[in-house]
Design a protein around this motif. Structure first.
Motif, PDB file in Angstrom:
ATOM      1  N   HIS A  39       0.840  -1.204   0.000  1.00 49.08           N
ATOM      2  CA  HIS A  39       0.000   0.000   0.000  1.00 49.08           C
ATOM      3  C   HIS A  39       0.875   1.255   0.000  1.00 49.08           C
ATOM      4  CE1 HIS A  39      -3.759  -2.161   0.767  1.00 49.08           C
ATOM      5  NE2 HIS A  39      -3.122  -2.887   1.669  1.00 49.08           N
ATOM      6  N   GLU A  80       0.532  -0.744  -4.594  1.00 45.23           N
ATOM      7  CA  GLU A  80      -0.921  -0.675  -4.742  1.00 45.23           C
ATOM      8  C   GLU A  80      -1.296   0.738  -4.297  1.00 45.23           C
ATOM      9  OE1 GLU A  80      -3.383  -3.119  -2.172  1.00 45.23           O
ATOM     10  OE2 GLU A  80      -5.153  -2.795  -3.427  1.00 45.23           O
ATOM     11  N   SER A 103      -6.383   0.896  -6.996  1.00 46.34           N
ATOM     12  CA  SER A 103      -7.483   0.270  -6.258  1.00 46.34           C
ATOM     13  C   SER A 103      -8.380   1.327  -5.635  1.00 46.34           C
ATOM     14  CB  SER A 103      -6.936  -0.616  -5.125  1.00 46.34           C
ATOM     15  OG  SER A 103      -6.213  -1.713  -5.634  1.00 46.34           O
ATOM     16  N   HIS A 105     -10.583   1.739  -2.368  1.00 45.37           N
ATOM     17  CA  HIS A 105     -10.929   1.204  -1.043  1.00 45.37           C
ATOM     18  C   HIS A 105     -11.824   2.174  -0.269  1.00 45.37           C
ATOM     19  CE1 HIS A 105      -6.721  -0.557  -1.660  1.00 45.37           C
ATOM     20  NE2 HIS A 105      -7.399  -1.655  -1.388  1.00 45.37           N
ATOM     21  N   HIS A 151      -8.543  -5.904  -7.447  1.00 37.94           N
ATOM     22  CA  HIS A 151      -9.835  -6.433  -6.947  1.00 37.94           C
ATOM     23  C   HIS A 151     -11.035  -5.612  -7.409  1.00 37.94           C
ATOM     24  CE1 HIS A 151      -8.868  -3.359  -3.981  1.00 37.94           C
ATOM     25  NE2 HIS A 151      -7.944  -4.103  -3.416  1.00 37.94           N
TER      26      HIS A 151
HETATM   27 ZN   LIG Z   1      -6.440  -3.566  -2.013  1.00 33.92          ZN
END
Ligand SMILES: [Zn+2]
Ligand SMILES: [Zn+2]
Length: 259
Positions: A39, A80, A103, A105, A151
């Motif tokens: 991350h 990410e 991503s 989130h 994802h």
């Molecule tokens: Zn993730």
């Protein structure tokens, strides 16, 4: 070839195991190409990610194991990155990496995949949040900043599913991903969560295959034993939609290889 492009480290403060333990587990799982994609730092929800001043050490550590294990496994360097409007930081985007996973989130300031904030689903219109989520994925694709979509249907993590067909909700996002020439990750982490299925769902995968969008594989490991989890299931899943090749990267350049 067996690839796994989505792996975390303890620097994100919610993973465990040394980087060497991750690499050794990957070798034991016969992985050929293994990417660390922890991350990236961001000035939001800072407890769940590395700090800006840790990027250099993180990269040095990845390059150290890359060199040390070069005869056995090919190790890649990545991040990410959260796509959250207003918090995207140039200093992350210009790092010298093999690829960036983008991503979503957060919807606004709500970390919807964090069990701490699961109560918020009760206050939301489910179809609306799914649409907002895929609108964010569409904006992320249009930004052109990232190589891989992480994802892609994370919104299902706690099994709050839309009433509307997800393919209708996601259609514009999928078209934008195709246009941006991005890759979509097949990620088994959903099988470890209440969703009990890989990201993406079969319905979405049908749409992805129809648009002929390349795929990659990423275990989203937050501990070494996550590596290789349900690998045959996700490989078979991808093959059942006609995929024979998956994408990997070197210095932000994409290659397609057989899996
Ligand atoms: Zn993730
Ligand atoms: Zn994480």
């Amino acid at each position: 070839m067996i690839i796994d492009l989505h792996n975390h480290t303890t620097r994100c403060n919610h993973a465990s195991g040394t980087m060497e333990a991750y690499v050794q587990h990957a070798i034991a799982q016969n992985i050929d190409i293994f990417g660390f994609s922890d991350h990236a730092p961001m000035r939001f929800d800072e407890a769940y990610r590395m700090r800006f001043d840790e990027m250099e050490d993180y990269e040095k550590d990845v390059l150290y194991v890359k060199k040390k294990y070069a005869d056995t496994i090919s190790i890649l360097l990545a991040y990410e990155v959260d796509f959250l409007e207003g918090y995207i930081d140039e200093s992350v985007l210009k790092r010298d990496v093999d690829y960036l996973i983008g991503s979503v989130h957060y919807l606004g300031n709500w970390g919807f995949d964090n069990p701490e904030f699961i109560g918020e689903y009760q206050n939301q219109n489910i179809d609306e949040i799914w649409q907002r989520y895929f609108d964010a994925i569409e904006s992320m694709a249009k930004s052109g900043l990232f190589d891989i979509v992480g994802h892609i249907d994370l919104m299902k993590v706690f099994n709050f599913l839309p009433h509307k067909d997800v393919r209708l909700i996601a259609h514009h996002a999928i078209k934008a991903i195709k246009k941006a020439n991005m890759v979509i990750e097949i990620n088994p982490a959903g099988l470890r969560k209440p969703a009990l299925e890989q990201y993406p769902s079969a319905g979405l995968m049908e749409l992805i295959a129809e648009h002929d969008i390349p795929i990659s594989f990423g275990s989203d490991s937050h501990e070494p034993t996550h590596i290789g989890f349900s690998r045959e299931i996700i490989h078979d899943f991808a093959r059942s939609f006609g995929y024979k090749k998956c994408a990997t990267f070197q210095n932000r350049e994409r290659m397609l290889i057989n899996f």
